[in-house]
Design an enzyme around this catalytic site. Structure first.
Site, mmCIF file in Angstrom:
data_model
loop_
_atom_site.group_PDB
_atom_site.id
_atom_site.type_symbol
_atom_site.label_atom_id
_atom_site.label_comp_id
_atom_site.label_asym_id
_atom_site.label_seq_id
_atom_site.Cartn_x
_atom_site.Cartn_y
_atom_site.Cartn_z
ATOM 1 C CB SER A 152 42.925 11.644 27.461
ATOM 2 O OG SER A 152 41.768 11.746 26.627
ATOM 3 C CE1 TYR A 169 41.361 15.775 30.666
ATOM 4 C CE2 TYR A 169 41.418 15.086 28.375
ATOM 5 C CZ TYR A 169 41.245 14.781 29.713
ATOM 6 O OH TYR A 169 40.958 13.497 30.092
HETATM 7 P P1 NAI Z 1 36.814 11.001 38.405
HETATM 8 O O1 NAI Z 1 36.608 12.432 38.777
HETATM 9 O O2 NAI Z 1 35.687 10.050 38.548
HETATM 10 O O3 NAI Z 1 38.061 10.422 39.206
HETATM 11 C C1 NAI Z 1 39.212 11.182 39.414
HETATM 12 C C2 NAI Z 1 39.573 11.164 40.894
HETATM 13 O O4 NAI Z 1 40.741 11.973 41.040
HETATM 14 C C3 NAI Z 1 38.486 11.780 41.775
HETATM 15 O O5 NAI Z 1 38.209 10.957 42.903
HETATM 16 C C4 NAI Z 1 39.073 13.117 42.204
HETATM 17 O O6 NAI Z 1 38.675 13.499 43.508
HETATM 18 C C5 NAI Z 1 40.560 12.826 42.143
HETATM 19 N N1 NAI Z 1 41.366 14.042 41.983
HETATM 20 C C6 NAI Z 1 41.090 15.137 41.228
HETATM 21 N N2 NAI Z 1 42.050 16.051 41.378
HETATM 22 C C7 NAI Z 1 42.957 15.543 42.253
HETATM 23 C C8 NAI Z 1 44.159 16.033 42.816
HETATM 24 N N3 NAI Z 1 44.621 17.262 42.532
HETATM 25 N N4 NAI Z 1 44.851 15.227 43.659
HETATM 26 C C9 NAI Z 1 44.368 14.013 43.992
HETATM 27 N N5 NAI Z 1 43.231 13.503 43.513
HETATM 28 C C10 NAI Z 1 42.529 14.260 42.642
HETATM 29 O O7 NAI Z 1 37.324 11.063 36.884
HETATM 30 P P2 NAI Z 1 37.966 9.982 35.872
HETATM 31 O O8 NAI Z 1 37.281 10.225 34.597
HETATM 32 O O9 NAI Z 1 37.979 8.639 36.429
HETATM 33 O O10 NAI Z 1 39.430 10.556 35.736
HETATM 34 C C11 NAI Z 1 40.604 9.810 35.965
HETATM 35 C C12 NAI Z 1 41.626 10.123 34.889
HETATM 36 O O11 NAI Z 1 41.173 9.622 33.643
HETATM 37 C C13 NAI Z 1 41.901 11.603 34.666
HETATM 38 O O12 NAI Z 1 43.296 11.787 34.497
HETATM 39 C C14 NAI Z 1 41.161 11.903 33.388
HETATM 40 O O13 NAI Z 1 41.728 12.983 32.695
HETATM 41 C C15 NAI Z 1 41.343 10.601 32.639
HETATM 42 N N6 NAI Z 1 40.429 10.339 31.550
HETATM 43 C C16 NAI Z 1 39.084 10.204 31.777
HETATM 44 C C17 NAI Z 1 38.237 9.876 30.739
HETATM 45 C C18 NAI Z 1 36.781 9.687 30.938
HETATM 46 O O14 NAI Z 1 36.064 9.550 29.944
HETATM 47 N N7 NAI Z 1 36.274 9.619 32.145
HETATM 48 C C19 NAI Z 1 38.730 9.684 29.379
HETATM 49 C C20 NAI Z 1 40.148 9.867 29.240
HETATM 50 C C21 NAI Z 1 40.952 10.168 30.301
HETATM 51 C C1 GGE Z 2 33.863 11.822 29.932
HETATM 52 O O1 GGE Z 2 34.324 13.120 30.205
HETATM 53 C C2 GGE Z 2 35.481 13.537 29.627
HETATM 54 C C3 GGE Z 2 35.844 14.875 29.839
HETATM 55 O O2 GGE Z 2 35.007 15.657 30.558
HETATM 56 C C4 GGE Z 2 37.045 15.361 29.315
HETATM 57 C C5 GGE Z 2 37.840 14.537 28.595
HETATM 58 C C6 GGE Z 2 37.475 13.217 28.360
HETATM 59 C C7 GGE Z 2 36.298 12.716 28.877
HETATM 60 C C8 GGE Z 2 38.363 12.306 27.572
HETATM 61 O O3 GGE Z 2 39.700 12.403 27.966
HETATM 62 C C9 GGE Z 2 38.150 12.172 26.142
HETATM 63 C C10 GGE Z 2 37.088 11.227 25.728
HETATM 64 O O4 GGE Z 2 37.764 10.238 25.055
HETATM 65 O O5 GGE Z 2 38.519 13.210 25.328
HETATM 66 C C11 GGE Z 2 37.799 13.589 24.215
HETATM 67 C C12 GGE Z 2 36.810 14.558 24.334
HETATM 68 C C13 GGE Z 2 36.120 14.960 23.205
HETATM 69 C C14 GGE Z 2 36.389 14.420 21.956
HETATM 70 C C15 GGE Z 2 37.386 13.469 21.831
HETATM 71 C C16 GGE Z 2 38.098 13.057 22.958
HETATM 72 O O6 GGE Z 2 39.085 12.133 22.883
HETATM 73 C C17 GGE Z 2 39.405 11.556 21.644
#
Ligand code: NAI
Ligand code: GGE
Length: 289
Positions: free
Chosen positions: A144, A158
């Site tokens: 991230s 995180y």
């Molecule tokens: P999301 O919740 O939509 O997708 C994540 C998926 O991973 C879900 O289907 C969930 O069931 C699954 N998951 C959660 N824990 C798990 C486990 N222990 N084992 C297997 N599967 C598991 O969320 P998103 O946002 O798409 O997250 C994906 C990655 O992106 C994460 O690593 C998150 O930290 C990262 N991320 C997300 C951002 C955002 O703005 N959405 C920004 C930066 C990073």
């Molecule tokens: C969209 O939801 C999330 C969340 O719940 C947790 C973390 C993040 C998104 C991301 O990894 C990011 C968004 O870029 O982390 C930030 C959260 C707040 C301020 C700055 C961030 O990254 C620069």
């Protein structure tokens, strides 16, 4: 590398960013193994591809990335059912944020087990097979921008995990390159997803003794903003990064100033270098020494 004809194993592949990456890899000719802790997400994703006559190119596995046995079994199942994988995407993650003062060991263990050990477990269980098959490949780890940008204490767990994922990807690169396996660390800004449902995804063994339950319930109420990026756009960036073996993918430029200020402050804290022979001190002493 060439994506067409490969198999991609994607953790957290049934929702959000992982699902966006899945769609774009499939569109570029990859078969998919989607691994996720949520059976409802897996069923929905499978149906999405079946409706588009792509069901036969998609296999789903329910697993928790913090469970090493399940990861080992998934590697066997992937190889048996779809072949490979040549592409590994360690993407599953959760938001364990909340007041720093309220976080317990249970919350630290949970946040690091999923967001940092998850990718490590993926590499430990999948890299040997990827090397053994000798076809090269690519590993993508989802970190991230929060792993690089100075973050408030609310995000400490995180940010620690995500900083680790960035360093992990950078430092494993030379070893993977020996077997023609490329590496990418994905550093997204805000992306449309269901990360606000993280409370539902916390494995049972991390539930008792959490200090962040209230925060998880608040997070569950948060609505996805229209201004956040579409996961398929992230998927296109990952397709390009795999093709051209790009180490870093950042989806947004919005935190450049903070990142630059952070690195400038660190460099400013460094004294002028003195001439010094590090050769002896950094190498393993020889027996005769
Ligand atoms: P999301 O919740 O939509 O997708 C994540 C998926 O991973 C879900 O289907 C969930 O069931 C699954 N998951 C959660 N824990 C798990 C486990 N222990 N084992 C297997 N599967 C598991 O969320 P998103 O946002 O798409 O997250 C994906 C990655 O992106 C994460 O690593 C998150 O930290 C990262 N991320 C997300 C951002 C955002 O703005 N959405 C920004 C930066 C990073
Ligand atoms: C969209 O939801 C999330 C969340 O719940 C947790 C973390 C993040 C998104 C991301 O990894 C990011 C968004 O870029 O982390 C930030 C959260 C707040 C301020 C700055 C961030 O990254 C620069």
């Amino acid at each position: 590398m060439e994506i067409a004809g490969t198999t991609a194993f994607i953790t957290g592949g049934a929702s959000g960013i992982g699902f966006g990456i899945a769609q774009r890899l499939l569109a570029n000719g990859a078969r998919l193994v989607l691994a996720d802790i949520r059976q409802d997400h897996l069923d929905e994703a499978k149906q999405f591809f079946e409706e588009r006559q792509q069901g036969r190119n998609v296999h789903t596995i329910r697993l928790d990335v913090s469970d090493r046995e399940q990861m080992r079994e998934a590697a066997k199942e992937c190889e048996a059912v779809m072949g490979g994988p040549e592409i590994l995407v360690n993407n599953a993650g959760i938001d364990p944020s909340g007041p720093f003062e309220q976080a317990t060991y249970q919350d630290w263990d949970y946040g690091l087990a999923i967001n940092l050990m998850g990718p490590i477990n993926g590499i430990m269980e999948f890299a040997p097979g990827m090397r053994r098959r000798g076809k090269g490949g690519h590993i993508v780890n989802t970190a991230s921008l929060a792993g690089l940008t100075p973050m408030p204490s609310q995000m400490a767990i995180y940010a620690v995990a995500k900083a680790g994922v960035i360093t992990l990807t950078e430092s494993m690169r030379d070893s993977m390159a020996k077997d023609n396996i490329g590496c990418t660390v994905l550093m997204p800004g805000p992306i449309k997803s269901r990360i606000h449902e993280s409370g539902q995804n916390r494995p049972d063994r991390f539930r008792q003794g959490s200090g962040l339950r209230e925060n998880e319930e608040q997070l569950a109420q948060r609505v996805v903003s229209d201004t956040w990026m579409e996961p398929t756009e992230v998927g296109d960036m990952i397709v390009d990064a795999i093709r051209h073996n790009k180490l870093y993918v950042a989806t947004h430029g919005n935190w450049k100033e903070q990142v630059e200020a952070r690195f400038k402050a660190m460099i400013d804290a460094m004294p002028e270098a003195k001439p010094f022979d590090f050769g002896a001190s950094l190498s393993v002493p020889k027996k005769e020494d």
